[in-house]
Structures are given as C-alpha cells and as structure tokens.
Design an enzyme around this catalytic site. Structure first.
Site, short mmCIF file in Angstrom:
data_model
loop_
_atom_site.label_atom_id
_atom_site.label_comp_id
_atom_site.label_asym_id
_atom_site.label_seq_id
_atom_site.Cartn_x
_atom_site.Cartn_y
_atom_site.Cartn_z
N CYS A 1 -0.35 -38.48 45.61
CA CYS A 1 -1.43 -37.61 46.05
C CYS A 1 -2.82 -37.95 45.41
CB CYS A 1 -1.08 -36.20 45.46
SG CYS A 1 0.79 -35.91 45.82
N HIS A 2 -3.21 -39.06 45.96
CA HIS A 2 -4.56 -39.31 45.63
C HIS A 2 -4.81 -40.62 46.34
CE1 HIS A 2 -1.82 -41.75 42.86
NE2 HIS A 2 -2.47 -42.59 43.46
N ALA A 3 -6.22 -40.89 46.53
CA ALA A 3 -6.66 -42.14 46.98
C ALA A 3 -7.22 -43.03 46.19
CB ALA A 3 -7.53 -41.79 48.46
#
Ligand code: T46
Length: 133
Positions: free
Chosen positions: A48-50
């Site tokens: 749940c991130h980049a």
C-alpha cells in the site's frame, strides 16, 4: 498495464533444483538489499505504497500471493506462485500484496538500501504525482 515478469533458468538435476540470481544479469539492477516476507495472516494486505526511486524484484520462493500493481492510470493483479518467476516493480508503481498462502515466502531484491523517505504512502498524493496534477 505492462507486466515485467522475469523467468529464471532452473538448474535441475536428479538432486533437485537451483536458481541463481545475479545483479545486472537476470536481475536488471545492482542489488543493494535483500529481504523476505513470511508468516503472514491470509487476510492481511501489505505494501500500500509506491517508491520514488526504488526498483525491486519480487519472487514467491514458496507458496503463493497476489500482487496488485497500479501506475496511477490502470492496475493489474499478478499471482506469484513459482520460485522461477520474478516480478519487476519499477519506481512510481503503487503495490499491494495480499492473499498470502500460509506457507508463502516472498523474497524481495531491492536496488537501494532501506530509506523511509523514498516511500509514497498516500494514494491520492501518488496519483497526483504520476498524473502530473
Ligand atoms: C515493498 C514491499 C514489497 C526495515 O527495517 N528494513 C527494510 O528493508 C524493510 C523493507 C522494512 N523494514 C521495517 C519497516 C517496518 O517496521 O520492517 C517493517 C515492515 O515493513 P513494511 O511495513 O514497509 O513492509 P511491507 O510488506 O508493507 O512493504 C515491503 C517494503 O517496505 C516495500 O518497499 O515494496 O514490501
């Protein structure tokens, strides 16, 4: 969305199998860090991130899990369930990992050392960046 799957050569003989991973050969960057994710509850969603800079190759060396990748315009879901298959995740790709089998071991080869400031953790911020808004 383009999928960057890597298929690794299995060196097999009557004793079993061996796969070798080499930086800038079958792994398309210099490897600065290796970590692995295991013992996950089936219902958890990780990631749940980049990342701004980091490139990574994910290999589910045991068991299986699903990876959702999103480039801010479209998304795709990949099931990883083979030690001979890697998924290259470039920078500026939102990722979520879920549906871990009880025995899943997700090995990650990373192009950079751990740097919390490289993470984009807010999906709206990520979308604004990649869409140039
Ligand atoms: C990614 C996906 C695929 C460290 O101390 N060093 C490290 O190199 C990493 C990756 C994490 N940590 C610590 C930070 C947290 O306290 O380990 C804990 C769990 O990390 P995180 O919540 O970031 O784990 P995931 O599974 O959500 O994400 C990880 C990577 O962080 C990320 O880069 O792309 O796996």
């Amino acid at each position: 969305m383009e999928l960057n799957k890597l298929i690794f050569k299995i060196n097999g003989d009557e004793r079993g199998s061996l796969i070798a991973l080499e930086q800038n050969k079958n792994i398309p960057f210099s490897i600065k860090r290796v970590y692995y994710i295991f013992d996950n509850k089936n219902s958890v969603v990780r990631g749940c991130h980049a990342h701004k800079k980091l490139k990574q190759v994910l290999i589910c060396v045991n068991g299986s899990c699903n990876i959702k990748m999103d480039n801010g315009f479209e998304s795709t879901i990949v099931k990883l369930d083979s030690p001979s298959e890697g998924l290259l995740i470039d920078s500026f790709i939102w990722r979520e990992m879920y549906d871990f089998s009880f025995d899943a071991v997700l090995l990650v080869l990373a192009s950079e050392l751990y740097d919390p400031s490289d993470y984009i953790r807010d999906y709206n911020e990520f979308k604004e960046i990649v869409r140039g808004e």
